[in-house]
Scaffold this active site. Sequence first.
Site, PDB file in Angstrom:
ATOM      1  N   CYS A 133       0.803  -1.224   0.000  1.00  0.00           N
ATOM      2  CA  CYS A 133       0.000   0.000   0.000  1.00  0.00           C
ATOM      3  C   CYS A 133       0.844   1.286   0.000  1.00  0.00           C
ATOM      4  O   CYS A 133       0.558   2.230  -0.739  1.00  0.00           O
ATOM      5  CB  CYS A 133      -0.956  -0.004   1.187  1.00  0.00           C
ATOM      6  SG  CYS A 133      -0.229  -0.601   2.719  1.00  0.00           S
ATOM      7  N   HIS A 246      -2.856   6.384   4.649  1.00  0.00           N
ATOM      8  CA  HIS A 246      -1.421   6.457   4.924  1.00  0.00           C
ATOM      9  C   HIS A 246      -0.891   7.813   4.432  1.00  0.00           C
ATOM     10  O   HIS A 246      -1.255   8.271   3.339  1.00  0.00           O
ATOM     11  CB  HIS A 246      -0.655   5.374   4.161  1.00  0.00           C
ATOM     12  CG  HIS A 246      -0.869   3.976   4.670  1.00  0.00           C
ATOM     13  ND1 HIS A 246      -1.589   3.664   5.802  1.00  0.00           N
ATOM     14  CD2 HIS A 246      -0.408   2.783   4.186  1.00  0.00           C
ATOM     15  CE1 HIS A 246      -1.564   2.354   5.985  1.00  0.00           C
ATOM     16  NE2 HIS A 246      -0.873   1.800   5.022  1.00  0.00           N
TER      17      HIS A 246
HETATM   18  P1  NAP Z   1      -7.853  -8.813   7.762  1.00  0.00           P
HETATM   19  O1  NAP Z   1      -8.809  -7.704   7.929  1.00  0.00           O
HETATM   20  O2  NAP Z   1      -7.194  -9.382   8.973  1.00  0.00           O
HETATM   21  O3  NAP Z   1      -8.597  -9.986   6.973  1.00  0.00           O
HETATM   22  C1  NAP Z   1      -7.982 -11.210   6.702  1.00  0.00           C
HETATM   23  C2  NAP Z   1      -8.866 -12.029   5.774  1.00  0.00           C
HETATM   24  O4  NAP Z   1      -8.190 -13.237   5.436  1.00  0.00           O
HETATM   25  C3  NAP Z   1     -10.194 -12.453   6.410  1.00  0.00           C
HETATM   26  O5  NAP Z   1     -11.184 -12.541   5.416  1.00  0.00           O
HETATM   27  C4  NAP Z   1      -9.850 -13.854   6.933  1.00  0.00           C
HETATM   28  O6  NAP Z   1     -10.977 -14.685   7.080  1.00  0.00           O
HETATM   29  C5  NAP Z   1      -8.995 -14.349   5.788  1.00  0.00           C
HETATM   30  N1  NAP Z   1      -8.164 -15.484   6.193  1.00  0.00           N
HETATM   31  C6  NAP Z   1      -7.165 -15.476   7.097  1.00  0.00           C
HETATM   32  N2  NAP Z   1      -6.623 -16.733   7.189  1.00  0.00           N
HETATM   33  C7  NAP Z   1      -7.312 -17.514   6.320  1.00  0.00           C
HETATM   34  C8  NAP Z   1      -7.243 -18.883   5.959  1.00  0.00           C
HETATM   35  N3  NAP Z   1      -6.348 -19.713   6.509  1.00  0.00           N
HETATM   36  N4  NAP Z   1      -8.100 -19.356   5.012  1.00  0.00           N
HETATM   37  C9  NAP Z   1      -9.015 -18.536   4.454  1.00  0.00           C
HETATM   38  N5  NAP Z   1      -9.137 -17.211   4.751  1.00  0.00           N
HETATM   39  C10 NAP Z   1      -8.287 -16.719   5.683  1.00  0.00           C
HETATM   40  O7  NAP Z   1      -6.629  -8.424   6.804  1.00  0.00           O
HETATM   41  P2  NAP Z   1      -6.603  -7.362   5.573  1.00  0.00           P
HETATM   42  O8  NAP Z   1      -6.164  -6.046   6.064  1.00  0.00           O
HETATM   43  O9  NAP Z   1      -7.866  -7.466   4.808  1.00  0.00           O
HETATM   44  O10 NAP Z   1      -5.351  -7.902   4.745  1.00  0.00           O
HETATM   45  C11 NAP Z   1      -5.368  -9.121   4.074  1.00  0.00           C
HETATM   46  C12 NAP Z   1      -4.121  -9.264   3.205  1.00  0.00           C
HETATM   47  O11 NAP Z   1      -4.021  -8.156   2.311  1.00  0.00           O
HETATM   48  C13 NAP Z   1      -2.799  -9.298   3.971  1.00  0.00           C
HETATM   49  O12 NAP Z   1      -1.925 -10.187   3.327  1.00  0.00           O
HETATM   50  C14 NAP Z   1      -2.277  -7.911   3.842  1.00  0.00           C
HETATM   51  O13 NAP Z   1      -0.884  -7.847   3.913  1.00  0.00           O
HETATM   52  C15 NAP Z   1      -2.755  -7.544   2.462  1.00  0.00           C
HETATM   53  N6  NAP Z   1      -2.867  -6.093   2.290  1.00  0.00           N
HETATM   54  C16 NAP Z   1      -3.487  -5.332   3.209  1.00  0.00           C
HETATM   55  C17 NAP Z   1      -3.543  -3.944   3.007  1.00  0.00           C
HETATM   56  C18 NAP Z   1      -4.186  -3.058   3.985  1.00  0.00           C
HETATM   57  O14 NAP Z   1      -3.975  -1.836   3.853  1.00  0.00           O
HETATM   58  N7  NAP Z   1      -4.952  -3.561   4.948  1.00  0.00           N
HETATM   59  C19 NAP Z   1      -2.998  -3.377   1.889  1.00  0.00           C
HETATM   60  C20 NAP Z   1      -2.395  -4.189   0.956  1.00  0.00           C
HETATM   61  C21 NAP Z   1      -2.337  -5.533   1.186  1.00  0.00           C
HETATM   62  P3  NAP Z   1     -11.801 -14.757   8.488  1.00  0.00           P
HETATM   63  O15 NAP Z   1     -12.580 -13.468   8.575  1.00  0.00           O
HETATM   64  O16 NAP Z   1     -12.636 -15.955   8.282  1.00  0.00           O
HETATM   65  O17 NAP Z   1     -10.793 -14.882   9.575  1.00  0.00           O
END
Ligand code: NAP
Length: 340
Positions: A133, A246
């Site tokens: 990001c 950010h």
């Molecule tokens: P989050 O809010 O913690 O959500 C995580 C998601 O992944 C939830 O839907 C969770 O499902 C699912 N998940 C986790 N473990 C899993 C598994 N073993 N099998 C299936 N689903 C699983 O995180 P987020 O902020 O959305 O970020 C997710 C990813 O995107 C990360 O890799 C992060 O680095 C990347 N990312 C995030 C951002 C940001 O600004 N937030 C920006 C770029 C990239 P449940 O709800 O069922 O637990």
Amino acid sequence: MERDGYRVCIVGATGVVGREMISVLQERDFPVKDLKLLASERTAGTTLAFKGENLKVQVLQEDSFKGMDIGLFSAGGAVSQKYAPIASEEGCVVIDNTSAFRMDPEVPLVVPEVNPHAIADYNHKGIIANPNCSTIQMVVVLKPIHDVATIRRVVVSTYQSVSGTGKEAIRELEKQTLAIFNHQEVKSEVYPHRIAFNCLPHIDVFSENGYTKEEIKMINETKKIMEDESIGITATTVRVPVFYGHSESVNIETTKKITPDEVRDILSRAPGVIVVDDPKKNEYPLAVYAAGKDETFVGRIREDKSIEKGINMWIVSDNIRKGAALNAVQIAEVLLKHYW
Ligand code: NAP
């Protein structure tokens, strides 16, 4: 032949990024024929709305990708490592938001305003990576300047919101803030220290050289997206008690002299960028105004008088939209338009 729509799945649909992906697909009227929402057992069976329909979240499994055209992945690196190759093997093109494949030389790392041509390489693996990001919002501003004045060096310090860590971190900032106001004990579970009313110079894990992985991502990904290994980049990434958006202080040294007015002029014509730069009226980019918007905002553009050819800027964007969900859907749009 024009298709009547695409079968899209979102891996990590219940997360902060996944939910935003659902909204962005809807808002941009992406041609979705069928939307499959995938997450873990923890949230399986819950429903999320898409175009007036309540869709049930399903458990991610190895056979989840049969018949799917596009997979938007945002469930962490380990999930992508395991399931992205399975999906691409099934003919489902993966657009991956995690860091799992970003530096793989056979995987394009794409910001549509900067290097959409890289998508032509998607055939190699059927996986396209969405950058970090903090990197995305920086390169949409740097690339148009680089094209005119050739950037030699970048010094960036970030002020990153807690939503960048996911839903548990948003809750942690809420809970800590309430605990402090109510004179209760403050618990830190997501971050190693209290984030409420504090700044943590620590994002992702530390590596041997003293940099965090987030800092190394910014350095390596910027060079890959800008297709220029010669740019010197140093980064300090800091988590701040902001929910969404950010902010970045960015100092650049160029090869060709460029004035702040020229930078404003170039950026006022750059795709996806809005210049907000009227300090006399207290106008400059702010996280609270960038949140929920698609563009990257830039201001405080001024000469760095400590070097011969230097510029300072302040760059702000919504990390969940341009930093993740929007950029991923924009990649899918380019893919459909030119390469499908
Ligand atoms: P989050 O809010 O913690 O959500 C995580 C998601 O992944 C939830 O839907 C969770 O499902 C699912 N998940 C986790 N473990 C899993 C598994 N073993 N099998 C299936 N689903 C699983 O995180 P987020 O902020 O959305 O970020 C997710 C990813 O995107 C990360 O890799 C992060 O680095 C990347 N990312 C995030 C951002 C940001 O600004 N937030 C920006 C770029 C990239 P449940 O709800 O069922 O637990």
